[in-house]
Design a protein around this motif. Structure first.
Motif, mmCIF file in Angstrom:
data_model
loop_
_atom_site.group_PDB
_atom_site.id
_atom_site.type_symbol
_atom_site.label_atom_id
_atom_site.label_comp_id
_atom_site.label_asym_id
_atom_site.label_seq_id
_atom_site.Cartn_x
_atom_site.Cartn_y
_atom_site.Cartn_z
ATOM 1 N N PHE A 116 10.227 -38.202 108.314
ATOM 2 C CA PHE A 116 9.949 -39.312 107.412
ATOM 3 C C PHE A 116 10.430 -40.617 108.040
ATOM 4 N N LYS A 117 9.729 -41.692 107.750
ATOM 5 C CA LYS A 117 10.170 -43.039 108.118
ATOM 6 C C LYS A 117 10.503 -43.775 106.830
ATOM 7 N N ASN A 118 11.575 -44.527 106.867
ATOM 8 C CA ASN A 118 11.939 -45.336 105.708
ATOM 9 C C ASN A 118 10.861 -46.380 105.475
ATOM 10 N N GLU A 119 10.204 -46.279 104.342
ATOM 11 C CA GLU A 119 9.119 -47.188 103.992
ATOM 12 C C GLU A 119 9.651 -48.470 103.360
ATOM 13 N N SER A 120 10.663 -48.315 102.494
ATOM 14 C CA SER A 120 11.186 -49.502 101.820
ATOM 15 C C SER A 120 12.572 -49.246 101.241
ATOM 16 N N ILE A 121 13.295 -50.344 101.097
ATOM 17 C CA ILE A 121 14.559 -50.375 100.359
ATOM 18 C C ILE A 121 14.452 -51.589 99.448
ATOM 19 N N SER A 122 14.599 -51.364 98.151
ATOM 20 C CA SER A 122 14.456 -52.471 97.195
ATOM 21 C C SER A 122 15.517 -53.536 97.469
ATOM 22 N N PRO A 123 15.249 -54.788 97.086
ATOM 23 C CA PRO A 123 16.217 -55.869 97.331
ATOM 24 C C PRO A 123 17.621 -55.574 96.794
ATOM 25 N N ASP A 124 17.706 -54.840 95.663
ATOM 26 C CA ASP A 124 19.020 -54.525 95.110
ATOM 27 C C ASP A 124 19.622 -53.261 95.741
ATOM 28 N N GLY A 125 18.883 -52.615 96.660
ATOM 29 C CA GLY A 125 19.385 -51.434 97.352
ATOM 30 C C GLY A 125 19.390 -50.168 96.515
ATOM 31 N N LYS A 126 18.795 -50.209 95.341
ATOM 32 C CA LYS A 126 18.880 -49.064 94.431
ATOM 33 C C LYS A 126 17.685 -48.113 94.500
ATOM 34 N N THR A 127 16.634 -48.476 95.247
ATOM 35 C CA THR A 127 15.484 -47.590 95.421
ATOM 36 C C THR A 127 15.144 -47.535 96.903
ATOM 37 N N ILE A 128 15.176 -46.330 97.444
ATOM 38 C CA ILE A 128 14.929 -46.118 98.868
ATOM 39 C C ILE A 128 13.784 -45.103 98.983
ATOM 40 N N VAL A 129 12.753 -45.471 99.738
ATOM 41 C CA VAL A 129 11.567 -44.621 99.852
ATOM 42 C C VAL A 129 11.347 -44.234 101.317
ATOM 43 N N PHE A 130 11.132 -42.928 101.537
ATOM 44 C CA PHE A 130 10.777 -42.390 102.845
ATOM 45 C C PHE A 130 9.391 -41.753 102.729
ATOM 46 N N LEU A 131 8.491 -42.067 103.681
ATOM 47 C CA LEU A 131 7.164 -41.451 103.739
ATOM 48 C C LEU A 131 7.058 -40.592 104.985
ATOM 49 N N SER A 132 6.365 -39.461 104.850
ATOM 50 C CA SER A 132 6.254 -38.556 105.996
ATOM 51 C C SER A 132 5.392 -39.174 107.086
ATOM 52 N N GLU A 133 5.823 -38.938 108.324
ATOM 53 C CA GLU A 133 5.027 -39.291 109.498
ATOM 54 C C GLU A 133 4.364 -38.041 110.060
ATOM 55 N N SER A 134 5.047 -36.926 109.905
ATOM 56 C CA SER A 134 4.491 -35.646 110.361
ATOM 57 C C SER A 134 5.160 -34.516 109.597
ATOM 58 N N ILE A 135 4.392 -33.429 109.434
ATOM 59 C CA ILE A 135 4.923 -32.218 108.807
ATOM 60 C C ILE A 135 4.414 -31.047 109.649
ATOM 61 N N GLU A 136 5.331 -30.318 110.229
ATOM 62 C CA GLU A 136 4.956 -29.156 111.036
ATOM 63 C C GLU A 136 4.787 -27.922 110.156
#
Length: 182
Positions: A117-137
């Protein structure tokens, strides 16, 4: 007492390099600030496609604070929809990719899946962190995954894991609420 020339050189070198080494360590520590809340041991409950379950998880800075090691165990007791129940384990590492200026999460699952997964976003307040897959074996091509961490407090967070079949939108697979135990 007489101080030798070698001792004096070592002392001067220490005075010169100590601040540099300290700044390098502080910079390495500051890389982890958005994820620092994770460090520790956690327990919690979850619900979703595998049923209702319990989680045990740990996050630990390892290898000279260059990585966060993640160890997870999820247990789902037998239920109507899952008569045998299930125990799932995965281990992972979070790194910081300086070139992409992004966190990367790699998970190794006991079923043989390897997710990156690559970190897609971190909200300005740091309370929501999103990771999206780049690959799945070891899963059919085209599947995607998303992990979202919602920080409730320094001692609680919610993790939502979603999957998307090829050409489809994300669907909830599991949602866990974890509380710090240490």
């Amino acid at each position: 007492m007489e101080i030798g020339l070698n001792s004096m050189k070592k002392f001067i070198a220490l005075l010169f390099f100590a601040p540099i080494l300290s700044m390098a360590q502080n910079k390495q520590d500051s890389v982890w600030l958005p994820l620092k809340f994770m460090i520790g041991k956690w327990r919690g409950t979850s619900e979703g496609q595998p049923g209702k379950g319990t989680y045990e998880r740990s996050y630990e800075l390892v290898l000279n604070k260059k990585f966060i090691e993640v160890k997870n165990k999820s247990t789902y007791p037998p239920s109507k929809d899952n008569p045998k129940g299930e125990v799932h384990e995965d281990h992972g590492f979070i790194s910081y990719d300086k070139g992409r200026k992004s966190f990367v999460l790699r998970q190794f699952h006991m079923e043989g899946f390897v997710n990156q997964f690559k970190n897609e976003s971190i909200s300005p307040d740091g309370k929501t962190i999103v990771f999206l897959s780049e690959s799945i074996e070891n899963i059919p091509a085209g599947f995607r995954a998303k992990e979202t961490y919602q920080v409730i407090s320094e001692n609680e967070f919610i993790e939502t894991f979603e999957l998307a079949e090829p050409g489809k939108d994300f669907e909830l697979y599991s949602k866990a609420t974890l509380k710090r135990v240490k």
